[in-house]
Design a protein around this motif. Structure first.
Motif, short mmCIF file in Angstrom:
data_model
loop_
_atom_site.label_atom_id
_atom_site.label_comp_id
_atom_site.label_asym_id
_atom_site.label_seq_id
_atom_site.Cartn_x
_atom_site.Cartn_y
_atom_site.Cartn_z
N VAL A 31 39.09 -5.77 43.62
CA VAL A 31 37.83 -5.05 43.61
C VAL A 31 36.68 -6.34 43.39
CG1 VAL A 31 35.97 -3.35 42.85
CG2 VAL A 31 38.52 -2.96 42.51
N ALA A 32 36.89 -7.17 42.65
CA ALA A 32 36.03 -8.25 42.37
C ALA A 32 35.99 -9.11 43.71
CB ALA A 32 36.61 -9.36 41.36
N ARG A 33 37.06 -9.19 44.44
CA ARG A 33 37.13 -10.12 45.60
C ARG A 33 36.35 -9.54 46.79
NH1 ARG A 33 42.41 -11.21 43.90
NH2 ARG A 33 43.29 -9.63 45.15
N ILE A 34 36.31 -8.02 46.92
CA ILE A 34 35.60 -7.19 47.79
C ILE A 34 33.95 -7.25 47.45
CG2 ILE A 34 35.50 -5.01 48.81
CD1 ILE A 34 38.42 -4.59 48.32
N PHE A 35 33.74 -7.24 46.27
CA PHE A 35 32.26 -6.93 45.62
C PHE A 35 31.94 -8.44 44.78
CE2 PHE A 35 33.98 -2.60 46.42
CZ PHE A 35 33.11 -2.30 47.63
N PRO A 36 32.01 -9.39 45.11
CA PRO A 36 31.92 -10.53 44.12
C PRO A 36 30.59 -10.63 43.51
CG PRO A 36 31.71 -11.31 46.43
CD PRO A 36 32.24 -9.88 46.45
N LYS A 37 29.53 -9.90 44.00
CA LYS A 37 28.21 -9.99 43.45
C LYS A 37 28.00 -8.98 42.49
CE LYS A 37 25.61 -11.82 47.40
NZ LYS A 37 24.35 -11.48 48.18
N ARG A 38 28.69 -7.73 42.69
CA ARG A 38 28.60 -6.45 41.55
C ARG A 38 29.63 -6.91 40.23
NH1 ARG A 38 26.13 -1.67 42.96
NH2 ARG A 38 25.32 -1.72 44.94
N MET A 39 30.78 -7.46 40.76
CA MET A 39 32.00 -7.74 39.60
C MET A 39 31.78 -9.21 39.38
SD MET A 39 34.14 -6.28 38.06
CE MET A 39 34.46 -4.76 38.71
N THR A 40 31.25 -9.60 38.48
CA THR A 40 31.24 -11.17 38.14
C THR A 40 32.49 -11.63 37.30
OG1 THR A 40 29.92 -10.70 36.00
CG2 THR A 40 28.75 -11.13 37.93
N ALA A 41 32.77 -12.96 37.30
CA ALA A 41 33.74 -13.36 36.67
C ALA A 41 33.62 -13.00 35.09
CB ALA A 41 33.89 -14.96 36.85
N LYS A 42 32.43 -13.11 34.73
CA LYS A 42 32.28 -12.67 33.14
C LYS A 42 32.56 -11.35 32.92
CE LYS A 42 28.61 -12.13 29.43
NZ LYS A 42 27.67 -12.69 29.19
N MET A 43 32.11 -10.34 33.85
CA MET A 43 32.70 -9.02 33.66
C MET A 43 34.07 -8.64 33.80
SD MET A 43 31.06 -5.66 35.82
CE MET A 43 29.20 -6.09 34.91
N LEU A 44 34.69 -9.33 34.72
CA LEU A 44 36.25 -9.14 34.99
C LEU A 44 36.77 -9.77 33.74
CD1 LEU A 44 38.41 -8.39 36.97
CD2 LEU A 44 38.42 -10.84 37.82
N LYS A 45 36.37 -10.71 33.27
CA LYS A 45 37.21 -11.30 31.97
C LYS A 45 36.97 -10.36 30.94
CE LYS A 45 37.12 -15.36 28.85
NZ LYS A 45 36.52 -16.77 28.56
N GLU A 46 35.66 -9.76 30.49
CA GLU A 46 35.51 -8.85 29.57
C GLU A 46 36.31 -7.46 29.87
OE1 GLU A 46 33.92 -8.79 26.75
OE2 GLU A 46 32.89 -10.86 26.91
N LEU A 47 36.54 -7.17 31.10
CA LEU A 47 37.14 -5.96 31.38
C LEU A 47 38.68 -6.12 31.09
CD1 LEU A 47 35.45 -4.79 34.66
CD2 LEU A 47 35.53 -3.53 32.57
N HIS A 48 39.10 -7.20 31.39
CA HIS A 48 40.68 -7.64 31.13
C HIS A 48 40.99 -7.64 29.77
CE1 HIS A 48 42.24 -9.33 35.02
NE2 HIS A 48 41.94 -8.01 35.35
N ALA A 49 39.88 -8.28 28.88
CA ALA A 49 40.02 -8.49 27.50
C ALA A 49 40.07 -6.82 26.79
CB ALA A 49 39.22 -9.44 26.88
#
Length: 251
Positions: A31-49
């Motif tokens: 999802v982050a690759r499809i919507f890079p502006k909406r799913m930032t690296a920081k948000m992805l990291k927090e969601l994973h954690a």
């Protein structure tokens, strides 16, 4: 008691938790690759954690919706029919089959939530462990107090183990938004959600206390009721009422 519903929902909670967790861990990178502006690296990291915490909140909301909807339907169904048994029968021993389902669903959640609280350090606290032990213990005692010839506290259980759980939903959404690293809720919105949950808890607890007082009065004046209303069960209800009122204060 066979506790069939308990085992079914215990399994369902575990499956839901695992599904949400795996969905976050496995699908969000795509999802982050499809919507890079909406799913930032920081948000992805927090969601994973926080994947386990988000899965826990989703499971919590699912349980509260199930027991809340079932209890509301049965509660207003009982009061809406003037020919219902409620009009002629003691509330203490009124038979409400839906209540037994609600009790088992709630008991299954308390066991699941106790395990999650012990395993996840972010959830672990003496207050929450005590809450789940007391709430689960009270549900178990009510279930064990039933027999084939005499129902006991089923109407009250609809309110106590079903309707009161509705106030947990805004808290779970609030906590889930924080775990998801969203910009909202901001400080003011957080305070509003916690305040809403507190008002709901207080209002529900006040109404329930009236039914609790009525129940204990009937139990003290009824030979059957007195035998089926051990002091441990009374204490569990009172302790859990206090716990429900204080729940938003620990949000």
């Amino acid at each position: 008691m066979l506790y069939t519903t308990f085992y079914v929902f215990e399994f369902a909670y575990l499956i839901l938790h695992a599904s949400v967790y795996l969905g976050i861990r496995c699908m969000l990178p795509a999802v982050a690759r499809i919507f890079p502006k909406r799913m930032t690296a920081k948000m992805l990291k927090e969601l994973h954690a926080n994947a386990h915490l988000l899965a826990h909140q989703c499971t919590c909301i699912a349980c509260c919706v199930v027991v809340g909807v079932l209890s509301l339907a049965a509660w207003f169904g009982a009061f809406g029919d003037v020919h219902h048994e409620l009009a002629t029968s003691s509330k203490l021993h009124m038979e409400v089959p839906t209540a037994l389902i609600v009790l088992e669903v709630n008991l299954a959640f308390q066991v699941y939530d106790l395990i999650a609280t012990l395993l996840l350090s972010e959830l672990r606290s003496t207050t929450m462990v005590a809450h789940h032990v007391v709430a689960g213990g009270a549900a178990y005692l009510v279930l064990e107090s039933q027999d084939e010839s005499l129902a006991f506290l089923q109407l009250h259980s609809l309110f106590f183990f079903g309707i009161t759980e509705l106030s947990t939903i805004p808290l779970a959404i609030h906590d889930g938004a924080i775990h998801a690293a969203l910009d909202t809720p901001n400080a003011n919105l957080s305070k509003m959600i916690v305040f809403l949950a507190l008002v709901l808890d207080l209002a529900l607890a006040l109404v329930f206390d009236l039914f609790l007082a009525f129940t204990l009065y009937l139990a003290s004046t009824s030979t059957q009721g007195l035998k089926k209303c051990p002091q441990l069960l009374e204490a569990s209800f009172i302790l859990n009422t206090i716990n429900e009122i204080s729940k938003p204060l620990f949000a």
